[in-house]
Enzyme design. Structure first.
Site, PDB file in Angstrom:
ATOM      1  N   CYS A   1       0.837  -1.210   0.000  1.00  0.00           N
ATOM      2  CA  CYS A   1       0.000   0.000   0.000  1.00  0.00           C
ATOM      3  C   CYS A   1       0.871   1.260   0.000  1.00  0.00           C
ATOM      4  O   CYS A   1       1.850   1.349   0.737  1.00  0.00           O
ATOM      5  CB  CYS A   1      -0.919  -0.029   1.227  1.00  0.00           C
ATOM      6  SG  CYS A   1      -2.051   1.371   1.266  1.00  0.00           S
TER       7      CYS A   1
ATOM      8  N   CYS B   1       0.287   4.939   6.932  1.00  0.00           N
ATOM      9  CA  CYS B   1      -0.360   4.730   8.234  1.00  0.00           C
ATOM     10  C   CYS B   1       0.648   4.029   9.175  1.00  0.00           C
ATOM     11  O   CYS B   1       1.086   2.904   8.893  1.00  0.00           O
ATOM     12  CB  CYS B   1      -1.610   3.872   8.071  1.00  0.00           C
ATOM     13  SG  CYS B   1      -2.672   4.491   6.728  1.00  0.00           S
TER      14      CYS B   1
ATOM     15  N   CYS C   1       0.339   0.316  10.285  1.00  0.00           N
ATOM     16  CA  CYS C   1      -0.106  -0.722   9.356  1.00  0.00           C
ATOM     17  C   CYS C   1       0.995  -1.588   8.750  1.00  0.00           C
ATOM     18  O   CYS C   1       1.928  -1.092   8.113  1.00  0.00           O
ATOM     19  CB  CYS C   1      -0.922  -0.094   8.226  1.00  0.00           C
ATOM     20  SG  CYS C   1      -1.692  -1.373   7.188  1.00  0.00           S
TER      21      CYS C   1
ATOM     22  N   CYS D   1     -16.214  -9.508   5.608  1.00  0.00           N
ATOM     23  CA  CYS D   1     -15.606  -8.228   5.247  1.00  0.00           C
ATOM     24  C   CYS D   1     -14.331  -8.437   4.432  1.00  0.00           C
ATOM     25  O   CYS D   1     -13.413  -9.127   4.869  1.00  0.00           O
ATOM     26  CB  CYS D   1     -15.295  -7.440   6.513  1.00  0.00           C
ATOM     27  SG  CYS D   1     -14.552  -5.843   6.144  1.00  0.00           S
TER      28      CYS D   1
ATOM     29  N   CYS E   1     -19.373  -6.822   3.466  1.00  0.00           N
ATOM     30  CA  CYS E   1     -18.737  -5.550   3.818  1.00  0.00           C
ATOM     31  C   CYS E   1     -17.422  -5.449   3.058  1.00  0.00           C
ATOM     32  O   CYS E   1     -16.799  -6.463   2.746  1.00  0.00           O
ATOM     33  CB  CYS E   1     -18.480  -5.554   5.324  1.00  0.00           C
ATOM     34  SG  CYS E   1     -17.529  -4.146   5.907  1.00  0.00           S
TER      35      CYS E   1
ATOM     36  N   CYS F   1     -19.537   1.569   8.619  1.00  0.00           N
ATOM     37  CA  CYS F   1     -18.785   0.947   9.702  1.00  0.00           C
ATOM     38  C   CYS F   1     -17.574   1.838   9.927  1.00  0.00           C
ATOM     39  O   CYS F   1     -16.723   1.954   9.037  1.00  0.00           O
ATOM     40  CB  CYS F   1     -18.364  -0.463   9.288  1.00  0.00           C
ATOM     41  SG  CYS F   1     -17.212  -1.238  10.442  1.00  0.00           S
TER      42      CYS F   1
ATOM     43  N   ARG G   1     -17.970  -3.032  17.914  1.00  0.00           N
ATOM     44  CA  ARG G   1     -17.162  -4.239  17.671  1.00  0.00           C
ATOM     45  C   ARG G   1     -15.854  -4.221  18.453  1.00  0.00           C
ATOM     46  O   ARG G   1     -15.058  -3.285  18.327  1.00  0.00           O
ATOM     47  CB  ARG G   1     -16.876  -4.376  16.165  1.00  0.00           C
ATOM     48  CG  ARG G   1     -16.173  -5.690  15.795  1.00  0.00           C
ATOM     49  CD  ARG G   1     -16.231  -5.974  14.299  1.00  0.00           C
ATOM     50  NE  ARG G   1     -17.593  -5.876  13.820  1.00  0.00           N
ATOM     51  CZ  ARG G   1     -18.000  -4.981  12.918  1.00  0.00           C
ATOM     52  NH1 ARG G   1     -17.149  -4.154  12.370  1.00  0.00           N
ATOM     53  NH2 ARG G   1     -19.270  -4.936  12.563  1.00  0.00           N
TER      54      ARG G   1
HETATM   55  N1  SAM Z   1      -6.716   0.384   3.075  1.00  0.00           N
HETATM   56  C1  SAM Z   1      -8.008   0.604   3.573  1.00  0.00           C
HETATM   57  C2  SAM Z   1      -8.093   1.700   4.588  1.00  0.00           C
HETATM   58  O1  SAM Z   1      -7.086   2.061   5.187  1.00  0.00           O
HETATM   59  O2  SAM Z   1      -9.199   2.203   4.803  1.00  0.00           O
HETATM   60  C3  SAM Z   1      -8.654  -0.642   4.165  1.00  0.00           C
HETATM   61  C4  SAM Z   1      -7.835  -1.620   4.965  1.00  0.00           C
HETATM   62  S1  SAM Z   1      -7.131  -0.987   6.472  1.00  0.00           S
HETATM   63  C5  SAM Z   1      -5.990  -2.270   6.901  1.00  0.00           C
HETATM   64  C6  SAM Z   1      -8.486  -1.099   7.607  1.00  0.00           C
HETATM   65  C7  SAM Z   1      -8.270  -0.657   9.028  1.00  0.00           C
HETATM   66  O3  SAM Z   1      -7.519  -1.620   9.740  1.00  0.00           O
HETATM   67  C8  SAM Z   1      -7.516   0.626   9.288  1.00  0.00           C
HETATM   68  O4  SAM Z   1      -8.311   1.754   9.117  1.00  0.00           O
HETATM   69  C9  SAM Z   1      -7.125   0.471  10.734  1.00  0.00           C
HETATM   70  O5  SAM Z   1      -8.115   1.043  11.567  1.00  0.00           O
HETATM   71  C10 SAM Z   1      -7.070  -1.048  10.938  1.00  0.00           C
HETATM   72  N2  SAM Z   1      -5.701  -1.499  11.221  1.00  0.00           N
HETATM   73  C11 SAM Z   1      -4.693  -1.626  10.341  1.00  0.00           C
HETATM   74  N3  SAM Z   1      -3.568  -2.052  10.944  1.00  0.00           N
HETATM   75  C12 SAM Z   1      -3.878  -2.194  12.255  1.00  0.00           C
HETATM   76  C13 SAM Z   1      -3.116  -2.593  13.402  1.00  0.00           C
HETATM   77  N4  SAM Z   1      -1.829  -2.914  13.320  1.00  0.00           N
HETATM   78  N5  SAM Z   1      -3.744  -2.650  14.589  1.00  0.00           N
HETATM   79  C14 SAM Z   1      -5.067  -2.336  14.682  1.00  0.00           C
HETATM   80  N6  SAM Z   1      -5.818  -1.936  13.641  1.00  0.00           N
HETATM   81  C15 SAM Z   1      -5.232  -1.867  12.448  1.00  0.00           C
HETATM   82  C1  DTB Z   2     -11.310  -2.740  11.619  1.00  0.00           C
HETATM   83  O1  DTB Z   2     -11.686  -1.757  12.274  1.00  0.00           O
HETATM   84  N1  DTB Z   2     -10.416  -3.609  12.017  1.00  0.00           N
HETATM   85  C2  DTB Z   2     -10.165  -4.612  10.993  1.00  0.00           C
HETATM   86  C3  DTB Z   2     -11.206  -4.227   9.905  1.00  0.00           C
HETATM   87  N2  DTB Z   2     -11.775  -3.032  10.420  1.00  0.00           N
HETATM   88  C4  DTB Z   2     -10.796  -4.082   8.523  1.00  0.00           C
HETATM   89  C5  DTB Z   2      -8.762  -4.666  10.559  1.00  0.00           C
HETATM   90  C6  DTB Z   2      -7.793  -4.969  11.683  1.00  0.00           C
HETATM   91  C7  DTB Z   2      -6.465  -5.155  11.078  1.00  0.00           C
HETATM   92  C8  DTB Z   2      -5.425  -5.549  12.062  1.00  0.00           C
HETATM   93  C9  DTB Z   2      -4.090  -5.685  11.433  1.00  0.00           C
HETATM   94  C10 DTB Z   2      -3.969  -6.773  10.420  1.00  0.00           C
HETATM   95  O2  DTB Z   2      -4.432  -7.913  10.654  1.00  0.00           O
HETATM   96  O3  DTB Z   2      -3.368  -6.539   9.369  1.00  0.00           O
HETATM   97 FE1  SF4 Z   3      -2.905   1.181   3.348  1.00  0.00          FE
HETATM   98 FE2  SF4 Z   3      -2.807   0.033   5.736  1.00  0.00          FE
HETATM   99 FE3  SF4 Z   3      -3.233   2.643   5.555  1.00  0.00          FE
HETATM  100 FE4  SF4 Z   3      -5.163   0.903   4.734  1.00  0.00          FE
HETATM  101  S1  SF4 Z   3      -4.401   1.184   6.814  1.00  0.00           S
HETATM  102  S2  SF4 Z   3      -4.445   2.752   3.675  1.00  0.00           S
HETATM  103  S3  SF4 Z   3      -3.857  -0.746   3.940  1.00  0.00           S
HETATM  104  S4  SF4 Z   3      -1.362   1.558   4.925  1.00  0.00           S
END
Ligand code: SAM
Ligand code: DTB
Ligand code: SF4
Length: 329
Positions: A52, A56, A59, A96, A128, A188, A260
């Site tokens: 990506c 973030c 992430c 989802c 979702c 959501c 959730r």
């Molecule tokens: N790329 C899209 C976005 O950012 O909206 C969708 C996927 S993103 C991985 C979805 C959500 O996962 C993020 O908004 C964040 O709240 C959650 N997330 C990602 N990495 C995480 C982590 N290490 N711990 C907890 N939540 C995480």
């Molecule tokens: C949300 O609030 N939590 C989920 C879902 N929406 C997409 C994602 C959590 C991701 C945790 C890190 C991972 O497994 O990569």
């Molecule tokens: Fe990309 Fe992760 Fe940020 Fe979603 S949360 S936009 S997958 S870097």
């Protein structure tokens, strides 16, 4: 019955109450608006993993961090459907699909996702997606394909957001939420605790969510999963009481929403999770993987449900309740 004129002070006072009083109040609200014996079981699948372009800080899928997450192209529809069927058989009612995209583009991958949405919907699962930013037109196309919910988190307060993400703005996030709302797809939207934010940042995020014109139908509260290679890998772990306070406050200010208990359950005992359910959480992600990180297995969760006397909630219940109300009127 629900309000969207909460003041920061009201939310701050709730969040800072003696925790057992806060839980008691949240549990009371929870029982007025929901069947407290039911928990919605959702399953996540990463249909497009890693690589990506966003930054973030939490992430594991951001291309710029070395986290060991393998970059994969968009999955094939058949494979996704196989996974969805298995999730349904295991008792999940919401499915989802997540993609490590900054935003949706009008290309063949999006067409494929629309097909997936159609077919998962046909399995009678609440479908979702979480695909990053969307235009109004893209949201409409997802709605037409049968999308039930779109996940797009605010993550933290507007003020702290820039410390965590620099490649898009809080305003971008709010705009996508508005586009989803206009399309008729349910929203959501929640956040993460443990990013280094203050209590005040959490209160401000809840204030933003609770004062949206219409509350999100579901509010995921994640605790940071600390992944090696991300800038937040060495953050302190969060205190369970903070998770409980977040959930309880969210439950009180957004009484109709599904709240959730999302990422972060691997580190929690059953007793700690039970406190979250008492505080008003009524949804979890089940299955041994979230998107890229581990999560308790279905079997462990079913055993927890049995211990606590909880049962999985049926699919489309909120829609059916809304239709019932409508018919009565
Ligand atoms: N790329 C899209 C976005 O950012 O909206 C969708 C996927 S993103 C991985 C979805 C959500 O996962 C993020 O908004 C964040 O709240 C959650 N997330 C990602 N990495 C995480 C982590 N290490 N711990 C907890 N939540 C995480
Ligand atoms: C949300 O609030 N939590 C989920 C879902 N929406 C997409 C994602 C959590 C991701 C945790 C890190 C991972 O497994 O990569
Ligand atoms: Fe990309 Fe992760 Fe940020 Fe979603 S949360 S936009 S997958 S870097």
């Amino acid at each position: 019955m629900t309000r969207n004129n909460w003041t920061l002070e009201e939310i701050r006072d709730l969040y800072n109450r003696p925790v057992l009083d806060l839980v008691f109040e949240a549990a009371t609200v929870h029982r007025k608006f929901h069947d407290s014996s039911e928990v919605q079981v959702c399953t996540l699948l990463s249909i497009k993993t890693g690589g990506c372009p966003e930054d973030c800080a939490y992430c594991p899928q951001a291309a710029r961090y070395n986290t060991g997450v393998e970059v994969k192209a968009l999955m094939e529809k058949e494979e996704v459907l196989e996974f969805a069927k298995k999730a349904k058989e295991a008792g999940s009612t919401r499915f989802c699909m997540g993609a490590a995209w900054r935003e949706v583009r009008n290309n063949r991958d999006f067409d494929k996702v629309l097909e997936m949405v159609k077919e998962v919907n046909a399995l009678d699962l609440e479908v979702c997606c979480t695909l990053g930013m969307l235009t109004e037109e893209q949201a409409k196309r997802l709605a037409d394909a049968g999308l039930f919910a779109y996940n797009h988190n605010l993550d933290t307060s507007a003020e702290f957001y820039g410390e965590i993400i620099s490649t898009r703005t809080y305003q971008d996030r709010l705009k996508t939420l508005e586009n989803v709302r206009k399309s008729g797809v349910t929203v959501c939207c929640g956040g993460i605790i443990g990013l280094g934010e203050t209590h005040e940042d959490r209160i401000q995020m809840l204030h933003t969510l609770a004062n949206l014109r219409q509350h999100p139908e579901s509010v995921p509260i994640n605790s940071l999963v600390r992944v090696k290679g991300t800038p937040l890998e060495n953050m302190n772990s969060i205190d369970t009481w903070d998770m409980v306070r977040m959930i309880a406050t969210a439950r009180i200010v957004m009484p109709n929403a599904m709240v959730r208990l999302s990422a972060g359950r691997m580190q929690m005992t059953i007793a700690e999770q039970a406190l979250c359910f008492l505080a008003g959480a009524n949804s979890i992600f089940a299955g041994d993987r979230l998107l890229t990180t581990p999560n308790p297995s279905f079997a462990e969760d079913m055993s927890m449900f049995q211990t606590l006397g909880l049962k999985p909630r049926s699919a489309f219940k909120s829609r059916e309740l809304a239709e019932d109300c409508h018919n009565v009127v």
